[in-house]
Write an enzyme that holds these catalytic residues in place. Structure first.
Site, PDB file in Angstrom:
ATOM      1  N   ASN A  11       4.986   7.896  -3.437  1.00 59.07           N
ATOM      2  CA  ASN A  11       6.182   7.079  -3.247  1.00 59.07           C
ATOM      3  C   ASN A  11       6.474   6.243  -4.496  1.00 59.07           C
ATOM      4  OD1 ASN A  11       7.885   4.918  -2.524  1.00 59.07           O
ATOM      5  ND2 ASN A  11       7.201   4.983  -0.392  1.00 59.07           N
ATOM      6  N   ALA A  12       7.524   6.630  -5.238  1.00 57.58           N
ATOM      7  CA  ALA A  12       7.849   5.956  -6.509  1.00 57.58           C
ATOM      8  C   ALA A  12       8.186   4.480  -6.271  1.00 57.58           C
ATOM      9  CB  ALA A  12       9.014   6.664  -7.180  1.00 57.58           C
ATOM     10  N   LYS A  14       6.880   2.458  -4.084  1.00 55.65           N
ATOM     11  CA  LYS A  14       5.632   1.689  -3.960  1.00 55.65           C
ATOM     12  C   LYS A  14       5.024   1.435  -5.329  1.00 55.65           C
ATOM     13  CE  LYS A  14       3.790   2.891   0.578  1.00 55.65           C
ATOM     14  NZ  LYS A  14       2.727   3.630   1.271  1.00 55.65           N
ATOM     15  N   ASP A  71      -2.396   1.662   3.014  1.00 61.91           N
ATOM     16  CA  ASP A  71      -1.926   2.209   4.277  1.00 61.91           C
ATOM     17  C   ASP A  71      -1.329   1.046   5.045  1.00 61.91           C
ATOM     18  OD1 ASP A  71      -1.793   4.712   5.833  1.00 61.91           O
ATOM     19  OD2 ASP A  71      -2.735   3.446   7.342  1.00 61.91           O
ATOM     20  N   PHE A 154      12.948  -0.659   2.867  1.00 58.39           N
ATOM     21  CA  PHE A 154      12.912   0.708   3.412  1.00 58.39           C
ATOM     22  C   PHE A 154      12.387   0.649   4.847  1.00 58.39           C
ATOM     23  CE2 PHE A 154       8.286   1.485   3.358  1.00 58.39           C
ATOM     24  CZ  PHE A 154       7.868   0.435   2.583  1.00 58.39           C
ATOM     25  N   TYR A 156      11.255   0.171   8.395  1.00 55.19           N
ATOM     26  CA  TYR A 156      11.592  -0.723   9.513  1.00 55.19           C
ATOM     27  C   TYR A 156      12.133  -2.081   9.051  1.00 55.19           C
ATOM     28  CZ  TYR A 156       8.848   2.738  12.055  1.00 55.19           C
ATOM     29  OH  TYR A 156       8.371   3.921  12.590  1.00 55.19           O
ATOM     30  N   LYS A 177      10.520 -10.519  -1.199  1.00 54.22           N
ATOM     31  CA  LYS A 177       9.693  -9.733  -0.268  1.00 54.22           C
ATOM     32  C   LYS A 177       8.256  -9.605  -0.780  1.00 54.22           C
ATOM     33  CE  LYS A 177       9.097  -5.400   2.146  1.00 54.22           C
ATOM     34  NZ  LYS A 177       9.411  -3.975   2.249  1.00 54.22           N
ATOM     35  N   HIS A 182       3.196  -8.131   3.588  1.00 52.50           N
ATOM     36  CA  HIS A 182       1.849  -7.610   3.843  1.00 52.50           C
ATOM     37  C   HIS A 182       1.291  -6.933   2.589  1.00 52.50           C
ATOM     38  CE1 HIS A 182       5.007  -4.823   4.519  1.00 52.50           C
ATOM     39  NE2 HIS A 182       4.261  -3.813   4.893  1.00 52.50           N
ATOM     40  N   ARG A 183       2.117  -6.062   1.936  1.00 51.46           N
ATOM     41  CA  ARG A 183       1.635  -5.301   0.772  1.00 51.46           C
ATOM     42  C   ARG A 183       1.421  -6.235  -0.415  1.00 51.46           C
ATOM     43  NH1 ARG A 183       5.226  -1.998   0.988  1.00 51.46           N
ATOM     44  NH2 ARG A 183       4.206  -0.755   2.566  1.00 51.46           N
TER      45      ARG A 183
HETATM   46  P1  IMP Z   1       2.149   4.758   4.797  1.00 50.50           P
HETATM   47  O1  IMP Z   1       3.004   5.059   3.611  1.00 50.50           O
HETATM   48  O2  IMP Z   1       1.346   5.905   5.301  1.00 50.50           O
HETATM   49  O3  IMP Z   1       1.348   3.511   4.610  1.00 50.50           O
HETATM   50  O4  IMP Z   1       3.182   4.518   5.995  1.00 50.50           O
HETATM   51  C1  IMP Z   1       3.596   3.261   6.320  1.00 50.50           C
HETATM   52  C2  IMP Z   1       4.839   3.299   7.199  1.00 50.50           C
HETATM   53  O5  IMP Z   1       4.933   2.013   7.821  1.00 50.50           O
HETATM   54  C3  IMP Z   1       6.113   3.458   6.385  1.00 50.50           C
HETATM   55  O6  IMP Z   1       6.521   4.775   6.311  1.00 50.50           O
HETATM   56  C4  IMP Z   1       7.097   2.602   7.186  1.00 50.50           C
HETATM   57  O7  IMP Z   1       7.548   3.314   8.291  1.00 50.50           O
HETATM   58  C5  IMP Z   1       6.221   1.491   7.713  1.00 50.50           C
HETATM   59  N1  IMP Z   1       6.191   0.355   6.746  1.00 50.50           N
HETATM   60  C6  IMP Z   1       5.130  -0.064   6.019  1.00 50.50           C
HETATM   61  N2  IMP Z   1       5.461  -1.099   5.218  1.00 50.50           N
HETATM   62  C7  IMP Z   1       6.763  -1.323   5.440  1.00 50.50           C
HETATM   63  C8  IMP Z   1       7.677  -2.257   4.874  1.00 50.50           C
HETATM   64  O8  IMP Z   1       7.374  -3.078   3.986  1.00 50.50           O
HETATM   65  N3  IMP Z   1       8.926  -2.186   5.352  1.00 50.50           N
HETATM   66  C9  IMP Z   1       9.323  -1.306   6.301  1.00 50.50           C
HETATM   67  N4  IMP Z   1       8.532  -0.395   6.832  1.00 50.50           N
HETATM   68  C10 IMP Z   1       7.232  -0.401   6.413  1.00 50.50           C
END
Ligand code: IMP
Length: 202
Positions: A11-12, A14, A71, A154, A156, A177, A182-183
């Site tokens: 994911n670019a 991220k 994750d 992006f 939710y 943000k 969280h990230r």
């Molecule tokens: P991952 O890339 O496998 O960690 O998937 C995490 C999923 O959680 C994403 O595809 C989103 O659906 C959701 N998600 C995680 N962080 C965020 C955020 O900061 N905003 C909105 N959705 C998020």
């Protein structure tokens, strides 16, 4: 020799976010693809930490750089903390977030404000050049809104309302943000951890 950080994601967006947050470490941050590593990773862990570590370990087999992975997910209390670690896969990986967000709003119909609590959770895993492993976790608390709002971010973000800001995370700027997300917070914690282990990568 100064090591790089390889971030185990395709994911670019991220990678851009992570580059901004880790900028003061003074290390180059590259994606898996930029590092020439193309592998499929099965995320079959039961927790955010396990899934992040599965990704980091898989990539660490191919490089002596620091490897990091994240994750994350959304926990909706009125839905038994779903979709949780299945957030990306909720209603199918290819289903649009307009539909996913609409479904969450629908499931919360009739649920009072105070019971609409939710949080984004993020775990970061790192494998150091000497193969030591580290994990961090952070959350941001909010509530599920009644309609989608905002164009930033992006997933939710348009339904995740943060009471302190009076806005959804899709209405916050990228910088705002990153400071509260969280990230952003999990990466800050990882940055502090990495500084303790500086001897292994400088
Ligand atoms: P991952 O890339 O496998 O960690 O998937 C995490 C999923 O959680 C994403 O595809 C989103 O659906 C959701 N998600 C995680 N962080 C965020 C955020 O900061 N905003 C909105 N959705 C998020």
């Amino acid at each position: 020799m100064k090591k790089r950080i390889v971030f185990a994601t395709g994911n670019a967006g991220k990678v851009k976010e992570i580059r901004m947050i880790l900028a003061d470490l003074g290390m180059e941050v590259v994606s898996m693809k930029e590092a020439g590593i193309q592998i499929d990773i099965v995320e079959d862990g039961k927790t955010y930490e396990e899934n992040a570590m599965i990704k980091a370990r898989a990539v660490a087999q191919y490089t002596d750089d620091i490897v990091m992975a994240d994750d994350s997910g959304l926990e909706v209390d009125a839905m038994n903390k779903e979709p949780g670690i299945f957030s990306a896969r909720f209603m199918g990986e290819d289903t649009s977030y307009r539909i996913k967000n609409g479904e969450i709003i629908r499931r919360l119909e009739g649920v009072a404000d105070e019971d609409r609590t939710a949080r984004f959770v993020c775990a970061i895993a790192a494998v150091l050049p000497d193969k030591r492993e580290l994990t961090t976790r952070a959350t941001i608390e909010g509530r599920i809104g009644y309609e989608e709002k905002g164009e930033n971010g992006f997933g939710y973000d348009p339904i995740f309302y943060v009471p302190e800001f009076g806005k959804t995370t899709a209405e916050l700027s990228e910088e705002e943000k990153n400071q509260v997300s969280h990230r952003g917070k999990a990466l800050e914690l990882m940055k502090k951890e990495l500084m303790k282990y500086e001897d292994t990568y400088r």
